[in-house]
Design an enzyme around this catalytic site. Structure first.
Site: not given
Lengths: 310, 277
Positions: A21, A68, A70, A127, A214, A262-263
């Site tokens: 995500s 970050a 957010g 979160c 990562g 992901g990354t």
């Protein structure tokens, strides 16, 4: 011909590879065919509109980054009206990641987003919990379980719980969400870190702390996936630092049924396709008929026995 | 899309391509000019767009992410892409080490292009430093469409001025101002821009690379009621709108401030919506 299909509870995926995500978007459809991946996982949706963290939002390392962001979000209505339609053209199931500041808000949001076109709800419980002084839900077994139970009550979609790695005993959290009815576990999110801009005597990130992700994170999250796999019976989706098919094979062999890339999507946008092709080639080379045979396929090394030395 | 735009009907118009380096030469003591053999990328690229370059790792310089680089020149006839860059950090340091014949992995074209073709008769572009590289392809495209361009180039000293000949070859008028000659102050540039608007029919403002020049053009744009665009920079992660790392502040249409992704909503923005830094 290798059977690449995998089953995550009641959902069947055409292969075990999907994005994490927040690491894919509509833009990826301009680069590759989204019908090729096992699932589309959308960026986390929150009940409220959010602009996200103050920049700078990223610090780069040799083998990963601290981010970050957010969770910038335009809310659930925008998701249903503007984002979801981009993915209607694909047969690939959509996993909708959700996050909220309270247990009740998680439930209401999951209900609202259980619309046609959403196949799975992934609960991003990393979160901050506003009912517990901002401590993340995922850092507390009982709070994690309450979120999962509340979402299960409010949707008929399978619920995946995405755990945070910022805990002492991730297996205990995994058991708590399993007992609460989670259909699968995503292991895991980014690890909290920080950096200082020493030239300017300032935090390097606008948010001060961020999530480290990562390739550098892979050994640590892989260890957690292995621990979770030994602790629960529900399927696990590994998520942590994978860049190649070899990396994904590690996660599958320690017990994951699928993987989230992901990354590395930010660096090599077609990395998921390379992972799918690479896993399939590995299965052929090893004479496996199905990719699902890889799940938990790691065998113990021979144990040390004194008499063999003697 | 304007009349000069190349229509791209590929289902996957953004691609990762390995491009041989044709040349990578010094322009002055801190800038290099990179020319790539890039048939696919050159065909689809438009002025204002950028490519995301996978800079090599050399020694201690290991850039994990790609580096966004605006296009300096699109040579469709020869299938070449050109970039003009200043060596500032890890990525541009290793980029500078690339030799002809070596290959560079590029991803793109990415981002929103300049939108000038149907909006003006005389473009006034004001560029500082490497901002020139981003605006130069507009001069070339405008020249081909018969739109006049005047480029005001600002630099530290005359030896830091670049591309005057290239810009003149596109038909653009070039006015250079420098710090060392005392001609690059905001008031001096303001006088030049006012003259171009009032006496030469300047009706579209473009800028890149300087906060004070952005503020100046915003002010003059409001005063004369002239539209314009600005190309902005930001450190980027993915380059294609997925990671949200490259946001900057913008004036929201309904008032207030909002974050927008430089890679996806930009890098070209309406000049009045940009917030100076």
């Amino acid at each position: 011909m290798v059977d690449m299909r995998v089953r995550i509870g009641e959902i069947e995926l055409k292969n075990p590879v999907m994005p994490g995500s927040g690491t894919m978007g509509e833009g990826l459809a301009r680069v590759m065919d989204l019908n090729r991946i096992g699932a589309i996982v959308t960026k986390t949706i929150t009940p409220d509109k959010r602009e996200g963290c103050v920049p700078p939002r990223m610090v780069e390392y040799k083998d990963g980054s601290l981010m970050a962001i957010g969770i910038p979000c335009k809310g659930p209505d925008h998701y249903i009206e503007e984002i979801l339609p981009h993915y209607r053209a694909y047969a690939t199931p959509v996993v909708c990641s959700v996050s909220a500041p309270t247990v009740e808000a998680f439930g209401q949001l999951a209900a609202k987003l259980s619309v046609p076109g959403v196949s799975v709800i992934e609960a991003n419980i990393s979160c901050p919990n506003l009912e517990q002084d901002g401590k993340a839900f995922g850092m507390d077994a009982e709070a994690s379980a309450r979120v999962v139970r509340r979402i299960k009550e409010s949707t008929d979609r399978p619920v995946w719980a995405k755990l945070t790695p910022n805990v002492t005993d991730i297996a205990a959290i995994a058991q708590a969400v399993e007992a609460a009815g989670a259909d699968a576990i995503t292991c895991a999110n980014g690890m909290l870190g920080m950096a200082v801009d020493v030239e300017n005597f300032q935090p390097a990130l606008g948010n001060i702390t961020g999530g480290m992700t990562g390739p550098c994170m892979r050994p640590i999250i892989l260890r957690m996936a292995w621990q979770v796999a030994r602790a629960v019976k529900i399927p696990i989706i590994g998520s942590g630092g994978m860049a190649t098919a070899r990396d994904a094979l590690e996660y599958l062999m320690v017990g994951c049924s699928a993987v989230q890339i992901g990354t590395i999507n930010f660096v090599r946008p077609t990395a998921m396709l390379e992972v799918i092709d690479g896993v399939e080639a590995f299965c052929r080379r090893k004479g496996l008929r199905a990719a699902r045979e890889l799940t938990g396929a790691m065998v113990p090394r021979r144990e040390f026995k004194e008499q063999q030395v003697a | 899309m304007g009349s000069g735009a190349h229509v791209n009907d590929s289902p996957f118009p953004v691609a990762e391509t390995l491009c041989p380096v044709v040349a990578n030469d010094w322009v002055n003591d801190s800038y290099k000019h990179l020319i790539l053999d890039a048939a696919h990328g050159a065909i689809h690229a438009e002025p204002g767009q950028f490519f995301h370059l996978l800079c090599p790792s050399i020694g201690e310089n290991v850039p994990f992410y790609r580096r966004p680089m605006s296009i300096y020149r699109i040579d469709r006839a020869q299938g070449r892409l050109e970039f003009l860059y200043k060596i500032v950090g890890r990525g541009t340091t290793t980029l500078a080490a690339l030799a002809p014949g070596e290959k560079l992995n590029i991803f793109g074209p990415l981002g929103r292009r300049f939108d000038f073709e149907t909006r003006c008769r005389h473009i006034v572009q004001v560029a500082r430093g490497v901002g020139l590289a981003t605006l130069a392809p507009v001069a070339e495209a405008a020249g081909q469409l018969g739109i006049r361009t005047t480029a005001i180039l600002s630099a530290r000293s005359p030896k830091h001025l670049m591309s005057i000949e290239y810009l003149r070859s596109t038909g653009a008028g070039v006015i250079s101002v420098t710090d060392s000659e005392g001609t690059s102050g905001v008031e001096a540039v303001e006088d030049i821009v006012r003259g171009l608007i009032e006496k030469e029919g300047g009706d579209f403002l473009l800028t890149c690379g300087s906060n004070r020049l952005l503020q100046l053009l915003q002010r003059l744009g409001r005063e004369y009621g002239i539209a314009g665009e600005v190309a902005l920079e930001q450190h980027m992660g993915c380059g294609i709108g997925m990671c949200f790392a490259c946001v900057r502040e913008f004036r929201a249409p309904g008032g207030g401030i909002t974050y927008r992704r430089v890679c996806w909503e930009g890098p070209v923005f309406d000049i009045q919506e940009a917030v100076s830094w």
